[in-house]
Design an enzyme around this catalytic site. Structure first.
Site, short mmCIF file in Angstrom:
data_model
loop_
_atom_site.label_atom_id
_atom_site.label_comp_id
_atom_site.label_asym_id
_atom_site.label_seq_id
_atom_site.Cartn_x
_atom_site.Cartn_y
_atom_site.Cartn_z
N ASP A 71 17.88 -64.20 -11.88
CA ASP A 71 16.87 -65.15 -11.26
C ASP A 71 16.82 -64.88 -9.76
O ASP A 71 17.85 -64.41 -9.35
CB ASP A 71 17.22 -66.54 -11.72
CG ASP A 71 16.30 -67.49 -10.92
OD1 ASP A 71 14.94 -67.31 -11.26
OD2 ASP A 71 16.85 -68.64 -10.47
N SER A 72 15.80 -65.44 -8.91
CA SER A 72 15.88 -65.38 -7.52
C SER A 72 17.15 -66.10 -7.15
O SER A 72 17.51 -66.02 -5.98
CB SER A 72 14.51 -65.88 -7.22
OG SER A 72 14.16 -67.22 -7.31
N CYS B 5 8.78 -73.07 -14.09
CA CYS B 5 9.76 -72.58 -13.00
C CYS B 5 11.18 -72.98 -13.48
O CYS B 5 11.42 -74.02 -14.09
CB CYS B 5 9.49 -72.89 -11.83
SG CYS B 5 10.97 -72.64 -10.47
N HIS C 174 13.84 -73.78 -12.19
CA HIS C 174 14.42 -74.82 -11.30
C HIS C 174 13.99 -76.15 -11.75
O HIS C 174 14.77 -77.20 -11.68
CB HIS C 174 13.87 -74.82 -9.82
CG HIS C 174 14.78 -73.91 -9.09
ND1 HIS C 174 14.90 -72.44 -9.17
CD2 HIS C 174 15.80 -74.18 -8.03
CE1 HIS C 174 15.62 -71.89 -8.18
NE2 HIS C 174 16.03 -72.96 -7.42
N CYS D 76 13.53 -65.80 -14.48
CA CYS D 76 12.74 -66.40 -13.42
C CYS D 76 11.13 -66.28 -13.73
O CYS D 76 10.86 -65.13 -14.03
CB CYS D 76 13.07 -65.38 -12.14
SG CYS D 76 12.04 -65.70 -10.77
N1 DGL Z 1 13.52 -69.75 -10.38
C1 DGL Z 1 12.10 -69.22 -9.78
C2 DGL Z 1 11.03 -69.20 -10.77
O1 DGL Z 1 11.50 -69.63 -12.30
C3 DGL Z 1 11.57 -70.03 -8.67
C4 DGL Z 1 12.52 -69.97 -7.34
C5 DGL Z 1 11.89 -69.10 -6.42
O2 DGL Z 1 10.76 -69.36 -5.76
O3 DGL Z 1 12.43 -68.16 -6.08
O4 DGL Z 1 10.14 -69.02 -10.72
#
Ligand code: DGL
Length: 298
Positions: free
Chosen positions: A22-23, A201, A203, A85
């Site tokens: 993930d980012s 997302c 998050h 991600c």
């Molecule tokens: N976790 C990333 C996603 O699922 C979002 C976070 C980011 O913008 O890097 O899209």
């Protein structure tokens, strides 16, 4: 279907190395769902925290960043890759698959769309995600392919608010209210009757409670109530099905949210390991002990 004797025998087999990317820390919500289903697997997690957020960047940059993380995971011996991600899955899955070579890759978009299909009876779905994911229309396309209509909304303020730990906070609740109000207005304008909202997302599952409360307050009278879904559980199911040798016998009630895996969890972050540990513990729902710093370039 496996019989019990076979599954018991294979349960004792060698650990499989699963790379999770993930980012940042958001993908830990997907890892949390995989742990109880794959207790014999070894997980290597990379959070590209130095270059987060991906969601505000261009396709070329997202692909370049994601590919460097994936190459690192393959070098570490990952035998299966989970792109936890949505942004990287939406914009860079082809480049990621090329970089992974023979290693199988599972993204979260198709899984999230399939979950929405299973959830929706009206056939109308709402999606909230990062700006890059929404601009790619990856969810709308995947949902259309399954016969569903969708309205998508970028929510760029949510990732920084979650990273700040402002989960049940008046500012976050107000931001959510504004985003969801606009999304619902757009869906009414488009003549949709949504009954499902996809958290596009990784998050956003941390905001599930505030999102459900805001939706209950805002949904127009007479419209279907809206169920909130994310792809973490469904992704975990798919990985377990793809790697049956890592799965325990299917004993009802045995899966718990905090099962301790027998194989080690290896965490890598591209920025502060202390921040990854503290924030990551909240996302994973259990303490993160060791995090290594890795430099994946600029
Ligand atoms: N976790 C990333 C996603 O699922 C979002 C976070 C980011 O913008 O890097 O899209």
């Amino acid at each position: 279907m496996m019989d019990v004797a076979r599954s018991t025998e294979t349960f004792a087999g060698p650990a499989r190395k699963i790379g999770v990317f993930d980012s940042g820390v958001g993908g830990l919500t997907v890892l949390q769902a995989m742990l109880p289903r794959l207790p014999a697997a070894e997980f290597i997690y990379v959070g590209d925290t130095a270059r987060l957020p991906y969601g505000s960047k261009s396709r070329a940059t997202i692909a370049r960043y994601a590919v460097s993380s994936v190459r690192f995971l393959v070098e570490q011996g990952a035998e299966f890759l989970v792109i936890a991600c949505n942004t990287a899955s939406a914009l860079a899955i082809d480049e990621i698959r090329d970089a992974a070579g023979a290693v199988p890759v599972l993204g979260v978009i198709e899984t999230g769309a399939a979950e929405a299909k299973a959830s929706s009876t009206t056939g109308d779905v709402l999606v909230i995600a990062t700006a890059a994911t929404v601009e790619s229309h990856a969810y709308a396309k995947a949902l259309r392919g399954l016969g569903l209509r969708a309205v998508e909304r970028a929510c760029p303020l949510l990732v920084p608010l979650v990273e700040e730990g402002w989960i049940d906070h008046p500012v976050t609740n107000e931001v959510l209210r504004i985003y969801l109000l606009e999304l619902l207005a757009e869906s009414v304008e488009a003549g949709l009757d949504p009954d499902t909202l996809v958290l596009g997302c990784t998050h956003y599952p941390l905001l599930r409670g505030p999102i459900e409360r805001a939706l209950a307050e805002l949904s127009p009278v007479g419209q279907s109530s809206i169920r909130v879904i994310d792809s973490a559980e469904a992704t975990a199911e798919r990985v377990a099905a793809a790697l049956p040798f890592s799965s325990p016998p299917n004993i009802p009630g045995q899966i718990t949210a905090h099962t301790t895996p027998s194989a080690p969890l290896l965490f890598f972050a591209t920025d502060s390991v202390a921040k990854f540990r503290s924030l990551g513990t909240r996302f994973l729902g259990q303490p993160i002990e060791h995090v290594a710093l890795v430099d994946l370039g600029g």
